[in-house]
Motif scaffolding. Structure first.
Motif, short mmCIF file in Angstrom:
data_model
loop_
_atom_site.label_atom_id
_atom_site.label_comp_id
_atom_site.label_asym_id
_atom_site.label_seq_id
_atom_site.Cartn_x
_atom_site.Cartn_y
_atom_site.Cartn_z
N PRO A 1 0.83 -1.21 0.00
CA PRO A 1 0.00 0.00 0.00
C PRO A 1 0.86 1.26 0.00
CG PRO A 1 -0.79 -1.57 1.63
CD PRO A 1 0.53 -2.09 1.12
N GLY A 2 0.44 2.24 -0.75
CA GLY A 2 1.13 3.52 -0.81
C GLY A 2 2.31 3.54 -1.78
N ALA A 3 2.61 2.41 -2.42
CA ALA A 3 3.72 2.38 -3.38
C ALA A 3 3.36 3.20 -4.62
CB ALA A 3 4.04 0.95 -3.76
N VAL A 4 4.36 3.81 -5.20
CA VAL A 4 4.18 4.64 -6.39
C VAL A 4 4.71 3.87 -7.60
CG1 VAL A 4 4.86 6.81 -7.48
CG2 VAL A 4 4.41 6.74 -5.03
N VAL A 5 4.00 3.98 -8.70
CA VAL A 5 4.42 3.31 -9.93
C VAL A 5 5.72 3.96 -10.42
CG1 VAL A 5 3.82 2.76 -12.32
CG2 VAL A 5 2.03 2.81 -10.56
N PRO A 6 6.80 3.17 -10.54
CA PRO A 6 8.05 3.75 -11.06
C PRO A 6 7.86 4.21 -12.50
CG PRO A 6 8.42 1.58 -10.09
CD PRO A 6 6.94 1.77 -10.16
N ASP A 7 8.57 5.26 -12.87
CA ASP A 7 8.46 5.79 -14.24
C ASP A 7 8.77 4.72 -15.28
OD1 ASP A 7 7.75 8.26 -13.30
OD2 ASP A 7 9.77 9.12 -13.47
N SER A 8 9.67 3.80 -14.97
CA SER A 8 10.04 2.77 -15.94
C SER A 8 8.96 1.71 -16.12
CB SER A 8 11.35 2.09 -15.49
OG SER A 8 11.15 1.47 -14.23
N ASP A 9 7.93 1.70 -15.28
CA ASP A 9 6.87 0.69 -15.37
C ASP A 9 5.51 1.25 -15.76
OD1 ASP A 9 8.30 -1.69 -14.79
OD2 ASP A 9 8.45 -1.06 -12.70
N ILE A 10 5.47 2.50 -16.21
CA ILE A 10 4.20 3.07 -16.66
C ILE A 10 3.75 2.31 -17.90
CG2 ILE A 10 3.14 5.14 -17.63
CD1 ILE A 10 4.92 6.76 -15.75
N TRP A 11 2.49 1.95 -17.97
CA TRP A 11 1.84 1.16 -19.02
C TRP A 11 2.21 -0.31 -18.96
CZ3 TRP A 11 -2.33 2.91 -21.22
CH2 TRP A 11 -2.48 4.28 -21.40
N ARG A 12 2.86 -0.75 -17.90
CA ARG A 12 3.23 -2.16 -17.75
C ARG A 12 1.99 -2.96 -17.34
NH1 ARG A 12 7.99 -5.29 -16.43
NH2 ARG A 12 7.20 -7.36 -16.92
N PRO A 13 1.69 -4.08 -18.01
CA PRO A 13 0.54 -4.89 -17.60
C PRO A 13 0.85 -5.69 -16.34
CG PRO A 13 1.42 -5.65 -19.72
CD PRO A 13 2.29 -4.54 -19.25
N VAL A 14 -0.09 -5.68 -15.42
CA VAL A 14 0.03 -6.47 -14.20
C VAL A 14 -1.26 -7.25 -13.99
CG1 VAL A 14 1.64 -4.91 -13.05
CG2 VAL A 14 -0.80 -4.60 -12.70
N GLU A 15 -1.13 -8.33 -13.26
CA GLU A 15 -2.28 -9.18 -12.96
C GLU A 15 -2.71 -8.92 -11.52
OE1 GLU A 15 -2.39 -13.78 -12.45
OE2 GLU A 15 -2.50 -13.29 -14.59
N LEU A 16 -4.00 -8.70 -11.35
CA LEU A 16 -4.57 -8.43 -10.03
C LEU A 16 -5.59 -9.50 -9.69
CD1 LEU A 16 -5.45 -4.65 -10.51
CD2 LEU A 16 -3.41 -5.55 -9.42
N GLU A 17 -5.61 -9.92 -8.45
CA GLU A 17 -6.65 -10.81 -7.94
C GLU A 17 -7.34 -10.08 -6.81
OE1 GLU A 17 -5.25 -14.65 -6.90
OE2 GLU A 17 -4.13 -14.89 -8.78
N GLY A 18 -8.66 -10.04 -6.86
CA GLY A 18 -9.42 -9.35 -5.83
C GLY A 18 -10.83 -9.12 -6.28
#
Length: 149
Positions: free
Chosen positions: A56-73
């Motif tokens: 929680p509270g983590a910021v998306v690094p500039d190098s990972d903008i538009w990176r696809p991630v998988e979420l479960e929830g």
């Protein structure tokens, strides 16, 4: 005297052209770097969200903008927000933003805002005619990360 003024004006004009050209080149270079980043990240395979956002509270690094991630929830559908006056493909409408509570492997939960797409203006333009419901229950989704606006 007029020739001196003309020569000074020509030198100043040339200097301004050099500065403007250098500015344009730097703008081109930064734009190309951003396009390369987006293209590389967009086509990258999806990874679990905790590889990029550790908690929680983590910021998306500039190098990972538009990176696809998988979420479960699950979606928090009662907190859906319509973001108005956002044109898409030349048509005004609303972005449908829904909070998503994702579970990390270590048991922590993070909340991300998922843009589920757009809906067009309704008949009277005060709101959309219909907003599709988000899936209920636990789901797995693949989203592209964006930086905070």
């Amino acid at each position: 005297r007029q020739w001196v003024i003309l020569a000074v004006a020509a030198v100043v004009q040339a200097a301004l052209c050099l500065v403007a050209g250098r500015w344009q080149w730097n703008r081109y270079e930064s734009r190309e770097a951003e396009i390369d980043l987006i293209e590389n990240n967009w086509s990258a395979p999806a990874v679990p969200v905790d590889e990029i956002l550790p908690g929680p509270g983590a910021v998306v690094p500039d190098s990972d903008i538009w990176r696809p991630v998988e979420l479960e929830g699950h979606y928090v559908t009662d907190a859906t927000v319509l973001l108005r006056n956002r044109p898409v493909a030349g048509r005004n409408g609303y972005h449908v933003l829904v909070p998503f509570e994702a579970r990390l492997p270590d048991g922590q939960e993070i909340v991300l805002v998922v843009n589920r797409g757009t809906v067009p203006l309704g008949r009277d333009a005060r709101g959309p005619d219909a907003v599709p419901d988000a899936p209920s229950g636990d789901v797995t989704v693949v989203v592209s990360l964006r930086a905070d606006e």
